[in-house]
Design a protein around this motif. Structure first.
Motif, PDB file in Angstrom:
ATOM      1  N   VAL A  65      10.511  10.276  -4.064  1.00 34.40           N
ATOM      2  CA  VAL A  65       9.779  11.065  -4.979  1.00 34.40           C
ATOM      3  C   VAL A  65       8.207  11.222  -4.319  1.00 34.40           C
ATOM      4  O   VAL A  65       7.451  10.109  -4.109  1.00 34.40           O
ATOM      5  CB  VAL A  65       9.934  10.324  -6.173  1.00 34.40           C
ATOM      6  N   PRO A  66       7.844  12.417  -4.337  1.00 33.57           N
ATOM      7  CA  PRO A  66       6.344  12.614  -3.658  1.00 33.57           C
ATOM      8  C   PRO A  66       5.111  11.846  -4.323  1.00 33.57           C
ATOM      9  O   PRO A  66       4.311  11.799  -3.683  1.00 33.57           O
ATOM     10  CB  PRO A  66       6.296  14.020  -3.669  1.00 33.57           C
ATOM     11  N   GLN A  67       5.296  11.708  -5.526  1.00 31.34           N
ATOM     12  CA  GLN A  67       4.253  10.952  -6.346  1.00 31.34           C
ATOM     13  C   GLN A  67       3.928   9.695  -5.971  1.00 31.34           C
ATOM     14  O   GLN A  67       2.888   9.076  -6.407  1.00 31.34           O
ATOM     15  CB  GLN A  67       4.349  11.227  -8.016  1.00 31.34           C
ATOM     16  N   ILE A  68       4.836   8.972  -5.513  1.00 32.63           N
ATOM     17  CA  ILE A  68       4.764   7.727  -4.863  1.00 32.63           C
ATOM     18  C   ILE A  68       3.742   7.590  -3.702  1.00 32.63           C
ATOM     19  O   ILE A  68       3.811   8.017  -2.797  1.00 32.63           O
ATOM     20  CB  ILE A  68       6.100   6.832  -4.536  1.00 32.63           C
ATOM     21  N   LYS A  69       2.603   6.724  -3.975  1.00 28.16           N
ATOM     22  CA  LYS A  69       1.775   6.465  -2.844  1.00 28.16           C
ATOM     23  C   LYS A  69       2.321   5.570  -1.671  1.00 28.16           C
ATOM     24  O   LYS A  69       2.087   5.784  -0.596  1.00 28.16           O
ATOM     25  CB  LYS A  69       0.367   6.190  -3.316  1.00 28.16           C
ATOM     26  N   MET A  70       2.736   4.552  -2.383  1.00 22.83           N
ATOM     27  CA  MET A  70       3.401   3.424  -1.640  1.00 22.83           C
ATOM     28  C   MET A  70       4.412   2.794  -2.261  1.00 22.83           C
ATOM     29  O   MET A  70       4.197   2.503  -3.366  1.00 22.83           O
ATOM     30  CB  MET A  70       2.163   2.321  -1.123  1.00 22.83           C
ATOM     31  N   ALA A  71       5.364   2.360  -1.711  1.00 18.75           N
ATOM     32  CA  ALA A  71       6.576   1.519  -1.884  1.00 18.75           C
ATOM     33  C   ALA A  71       6.999   0.624  -1.388  1.00 18.75           C
ATOM     34  O   ALA A  71       6.879   0.573  -0.199  1.00 18.75           O
ATOM     35  CB  ALA A  71       7.829   2.391  -2.533  1.00 18.75           C
ATOM     36  N   HIS A  72       7.441  -0.657  -1.873  1.00 15.95           N
ATOM     37  CA  HIS A  72       7.818  -1.976  -1.094  1.00 15.95           C
ATOM     38  C   HIS A  72       9.079  -2.443  -2.078  1.00 15.95           C
ATOM     39  O   HIS A  72       8.944  -2.586  -3.124  1.00 15.95           O
ATOM     40  CB  HIS A  72       6.877  -2.911  -1.366  1.00 15.95           C
ATOM     41  N   ILE A  73      10.332  -2.559  -1.550  1.00 18.59           N
ATOM     42  CA  ILE A  73      11.464  -3.111  -1.871  1.00 18.59           C
ATOM     43  C   ILE A  73      11.405  -4.524  -1.401  1.00 18.59           C
ATOM     44  O   ILE A  73      11.208  -4.874  -0.401  1.00 18.59           O
ATOM     45  CB  ILE A  73      12.810  -2.290  -1.295  1.00 18.59           C
ATOM     46  N   GLY A  74      11.441  -5.410  -2.303  1.00 22.12           N
ATOM     47  CA  GLY A  74      11.565  -6.921  -2.096  1.00 22.12           C
ATOM     48  C   GLY A  74      12.762  -7.735  -2.690  1.00 22.12           C
ATOM     49  O   GLY A  74      13.150  -7.319  -3.712  1.00 22.12           O
ATOM     50  N   LEU A  75      12.944  -8.675  -1.913  1.00 24.06           N
ATOM     51  CA  LEU A  75      13.791  -9.612  -2.227  1.00 24.06           C
ATOM     52  C   LEU A  75      13.039 -11.237  -2.709  1.00 24.06           C
ATOM     53  O   LEU A  75      11.916 -11.182  -2.049  1.00 24.06           O
ATOM     54  CB  LEU A  75      14.726 -10.174  -1.224  1.00 24.06           C
ATOM     55  N   PRO A  76      13.476 -11.996  -3.370  1.00 20.54           N
ATOM     56  CA  PRO A  76      12.675 -13.223  -3.753  1.00 20.54           C
ATOM     57  C   PRO A  76      12.529 -13.950  -2.283  1.00 20.54           C
ATOM     58  O   PRO A  76      13.463 -14.232  -1.618  1.00 20.54           O
ATOM     59  CB  PRO A  76      13.567 -13.954  -4.617  1.00 20.54           C
ATOM     60  N   ALA A  77      11.494 -14.365  -2.363  1.00 21.72           N
ATOM     61  CA  ALA A  77      10.824 -15.320  -1.348  1.00 21.72           C
ATOM     62  C   ALA A  77      11.542 -16.757  -1.227  1.00 21.72           C
ATOM     63  O   ALA A  77      11.760 -17.078  -2.494  1.00 21.72           O
ATOM     64  CB  ALA A  77       9.227 -15.217  -1.047  1.00 21.72           C
ATOM     65  N   SER A  78      11.271 -17.407  -0.196  1.00 18.90           N
ATOM     66  CA  SER A  78      11.883 -18.889  -0.205  1.00 18.90           C
ATOM     67  C   SER A  78      10.809 -19.569  -0.679  1.00 18.90           C
ATOM     68  O   SER A  78      11.026 -21.079  -0.523  1.00 18.90           O
ATOM     69  CB  SER A  78      12.203 -19.165   1.317  1.00 18.90           C
ATOM     70  N   THR A  79       9.773 -19.096  -1.233  1.00 24.40           N
ATOM     71  CA  THR A  79       8.646 -20.129  -1.672  1.00 24.40           C
ATOM     72  C   THR A  79       9.240 -20.735  -2.975  1.00 24.40           C
ATOM     73  O   THR A  79      10.223 -20.134  -3.597  1.00 24.40           O
ATOM     74  CB  THR A  79       7.454 -19.276  -2.179  1.00 24.40           C
ATOM     75  N   ASN A  80       8.835 -21.925  -3.156  1.00 22.84           N
ATOM     76  CA  ASN A  80       9.419 -22.958  -4.284  1.00 22.84           C
ATOM     77  C   ASN A  80       8.332 -23.567  -4.905  1.00 22.84           C
ATOM     78  O   ASN A  80       7.965 -24.862  -4.479  1.00 22.84           O
ATOM     79  CB  ASN A  80      10.495 -23.670  -3.756  1.00 22.84           C
ATOM     80  N   SER A  82       6.357 -24.336  -9.172  1.00 23.31           N
ATOM     81  CA  SER A  82       6.817 -24.114 -10.516  1.00 23.31           C
ATOM     82  C   SER A  82       6.535 -22.629 -11.130  1.00 23.31           C
ATOM     83  O   SER A  82       6.972 -22.430 -12.196  1.00 23.31           O
ATOM     84  CB  SER A  82       6.274 -25.390 -11.393  1.00 23.31           C
ATOM     85  N   VAL A  83       5.525 -22.245 -10.627  1.00 16.21           N
ATOM     86  CA  VAL A  83       5.186 -20.773 -11.200  1.00 16.21           C
ATOM     87  C   VAL A  83       5.728 -19.799 -10.594  1.00 16.21           C
ATOM     88  O   VAL A  83       5.508 -18.561 -10.901  1.00 16.21           O
ATOM     89  CB  VAL A  83       3.598 -20.738 -10.915  1.00 16.21           C
ATOM     90  N   ILE A  84       6.756 -19.679  -9.846  1.00 20.22           N
ATOM     91  CA  ILE A  84       7.316 -18.839  -8.969  1.00 20.22           C
ATOM     92  C   ILE A  84       8.710 -18.405  -9.581  1.00 20.22           C
ATOM     93  O   ILE A  84       9.473 -19.448  -9.778  1.00 20.22           O
ATOM     94  CB  ILE A  84       7.411 -19.188  -7.528  1.00 20.22           C
ATOM     95  N   GLU A  85       8.860 -17.248 -10.238  1.00 19.02           N
ATOM     96  CA  GLU A  85      10.310 -16.890 -10.679  1.00 19.02           C
ATOM     97  C   GLU A  85      10.836 -16.267  -9.432  1.00 19.02           C
ATOM     98  O   GLU A  85      10.369 -15.281  -8.663  1.00 19.02           O
ATOM     99  CB  GLU A  85       9.885 -15.624 -11.723  1.00 19.02           C
ATOM    100  N   ARG A  86      12.232 -16.800  -9.258  1.00 20.02           N
ATOM    101  CA  ARG A  86      13.109 -16.575  -8.197  1.00 20.02           C
ATOM    102  C   ARG A  86      14.492 -15.996  -8.719  1.00 20.02           C
ATOM    103  O   ARG A  86      15.331 -15.693  -7.849  1.00 20.02           O
ATOM    104  CB  ARG A  86      12.980 -17.353  -7.250  1.00 20.02           C
TER     105      ARG A  86
END
Length: 136
Positions: A65-80, A82-86
């Protein structure tokens, strides 16, 4: 009188440009109305690698889609912490020049086709849209 060699001149010029780069970058950012669109997907079948691969395939196609300036597809990181939603399966982070550009994206045929072809894969979607605060 100080004698400046070519080497010293180039070194000082390089250091000066590095030192002022953040100032120019900050001014450039202020001029734009950056719009951030962050989507989190929870799959109906969270243990299915095939479903995750299919969703990733769809998101890859959506980057066209040409209107997108930048895109990032992500998967949950291995960080762990209490404030991190995984619990999500995939995240989709997009940057647009403005709210208007994001609205065009929402009704773009590629986006509509993505929803039509891949929505059967997810159980839940949460979207966080944000803009920069007005200052000064």
């Amino acid at each position: 009188m100080n004698k400046t060699t070519r080497r010293k001149f180039l070194k000082n010029t390089a250091l000066a440009s590095v030192a002022t780069a953040p100032v120019f970058a900050a001014e450039e950012t202020k001029a734009k109305e950056l719009f951030v669109h962050h989507v989190y997907f929870w799959l109906k079948n969270p243990s299915s690698e095939a479903d995750k691969a299919k969703l990733l395939e769809g998101l890859d196609a959506l980057t066209k889609v040409p209107q997108i300036k930048m895109a990032h597809i992500g998967l949950p990181a291995s960080t762990n912490r209490s404030v991190i939603e995984r619990s999500y399966a995939v995240s989709w982070l997009l940057f647009f020049d403005s709210l208007e550009q994001e609205e065009i994206y929402q009704t773009h045929p590629i986006h509509l086709k993505f929803v039509e072809n891949y929505s059967h894969l997810w159980e839940k979607v949460i979207v966080y849209d944000s803009v920069g605060p007005k200052r000064g």
